[in-house]
Motif scaffolding. Structure first.
Motif, PDB file in Angstrom:
ATOM      1  N   GLY A 123      68.363  49.790  83.559  1.00 43.90           N
ATOM      2  CA  GLY A 123      68.770  48.538  84.185  1.00 43.90           C
ATOM      3  C   GLY A 123      70.239  48.205  83.979  1.00 43.90           C
ATOM      4  N   ARG A 124      70.874  48.838  82.988  1.00 47.87           N
ATOM      5  CA  ARG A 124      72.293  48.569  82.722  1.00 47.87           C
ATOM      6  C   ARG A 124      73.207  49.195  83.765  1.00 47.87           C
ATOM      7  NH1 ARG A 124      73.023  50.612  76.646  1.00 47.87           N
ATOM      8  NH2 ARG A 124      72.328  52.473  77.729  1.00 47.87           N
ATOM      9  N   ARG A 125      72.739  50.264  84.415  1.00 46.34           N
ATOM     10  CA  ARG A 125      73.589  50.986  85.349  1.00 46.34           C
ATOM     11  C   ARG A 125      74.005  50.091  86.516  1.00 46.34           C
ATOM     12  NH1 ARG A 125      70.168  55.328  83.759  1.00 46.34           N
ATOM     13  NH2 ARG A 125      68.700  55.005  85.483  1.00 46.34           N
ATOM     14  N   GLY A 126      75.291  49.876  86.638  1.00 43.51           N
ATOM     15  CA  GLY A 126      75.812  49.074  87.734  1.00 43.51           C
ATOM     16  C   GLY A 126      75.559  47.579  87.608  1.00 43.51           C
ATOM     17  N   ALA A 127      75.043  47.142  86.460  1.00 46.64           N
ATOM     18  CA  ALA A 127      74.709  45.725  86.278  1.00 46.64           C
ATOM     19  C   ALA A 127      75.948  44.920  85.898  1.00 46.64           C
ATOM     20  CB  ALA A 127      73.641  45.578  85.198  1.00 46.64           C
ATOM     21  N   PRO A 128      75.959  43.624  86.224  1.00 43.98           N
ATOM     22  CA  PRO A 128      77.063  42.762  85.783  1.00 43.98           C
ATOM     23  C   PRO A 128      77.144  42.722  84.252  1.00 43.98           C
ATOM     24  CG  PRO A 128      75.702  41.641  87.428  1.00 43.98           C
ATOM     25  CD  PRO A 128      74.986  42.902  87.044  1.00 43.98           C
ATOM     26  N   PHE A 129      78.313  42.331  83.752  1.00 45.42           N
ATOM     27  CA  PHE A 129      78.554  42.339  82.310  1.00 45.42           C
ATOM     28  C   PHE A 129      77.504  41.534  81.543  1.00 45.42           C
ATOM     29  CE2 PHE A 129      80.374  40.149  78.606  1.00 45.42           C
ATOM     30  CZ  PHE A 129      80.675  41.250  77.809  1.00 45.42           C
TER      31      PHE A 129
END
Length: 197
Positions: A49-55
């Motif tokens: 879920g971290r891939r390409g997610a906002p900071f």
């Protein structure tokens, strides 16, 4: 809000972490192995879920992964040595079963178009959904020709709910319902029509 169940693809990172943490707590109270297994599974989902997610989303997911890493160390120390060697395969199996359950429930975010054959690359399985609510897989691991899946749920009154309070008020008026799907062997002909990676 729709009448459909919450989707993990649509809720906030904070809510996902809250639900994951409660699930891991419950499994860990049953047995260290099950707690570690589910913790590793959810940590893997959080990492994806971290891939390409906002900071801000990445920050929440990173905090969850870090906390679970510490929990996994503690739980691992409690697992019997004879079971430690099976955890990696168990995590892979749980991931496959989780994906199949989402496909059986027709989670729109991951369900391919009906009658298309798609490979689940991490597991080696090929999967096809059909508009009859069937789910076909290959290779077929079961002795039976087909397996009927039954998923209990609730049919809620009303078209939509503006907030969780309205949803909570509707729950006592809901009617039990059973959704069903059939798991079948993917035909050899369909396997040859699988799209290329």
């Amino acid at each position: 809000m729709t009448k459909l169940p919450y989707s993990f693809f649509g809720i906030t990172a904070d809510k996902a972490v809250e639900i994951w943490s409660e699930g891991i707590d419950s499994c860990a109270s049953f047995h260290p192995f099950s707690g570690c297994l589910v913790s590793l599974h959810f940590s893997s989902l959080a990492a994806g879920g971290r891939r390409g997610a906002p900071f801000e989303v990445s920050k929440v997911l990173n905090g969850f992964i870090h906390a679970e890493s510490k929990r996994q160390e503690k739980l691992d120390a409690l697992i019997e040595p004879r079971h430690k060697g099976t955890i990696e395969n168990s995590v892979s199996l749980l991931r496959v079963c989780d994906t199949l359950s989402l496909l059986a429930c027709r989670a729109p975010e991951i369900t391919p178009p009906d009658d298309d054959v798609h490979p689940l690359t991490q597991s080696g399985l090929k999967v096809k959904t059909a508009n009859t609510d069937d789910l076909e897989i290959s290779p077929w691991p079961f002795s039976e020709d087909s397996i009927k899946l039954r998923m209990p749920g609730l049919l809620l009154p009303g078209e939509c709910f503006a907030n969780e309070k309205e949803l909570a008020e509707a729950l006592p008026l809901s009617e039990p319902i059973v959704f069903s799907s059939v798991l079948r062997r993917l035909s050899k002909y369909a396997e040859t029509d699988s799209p290329q990676d």
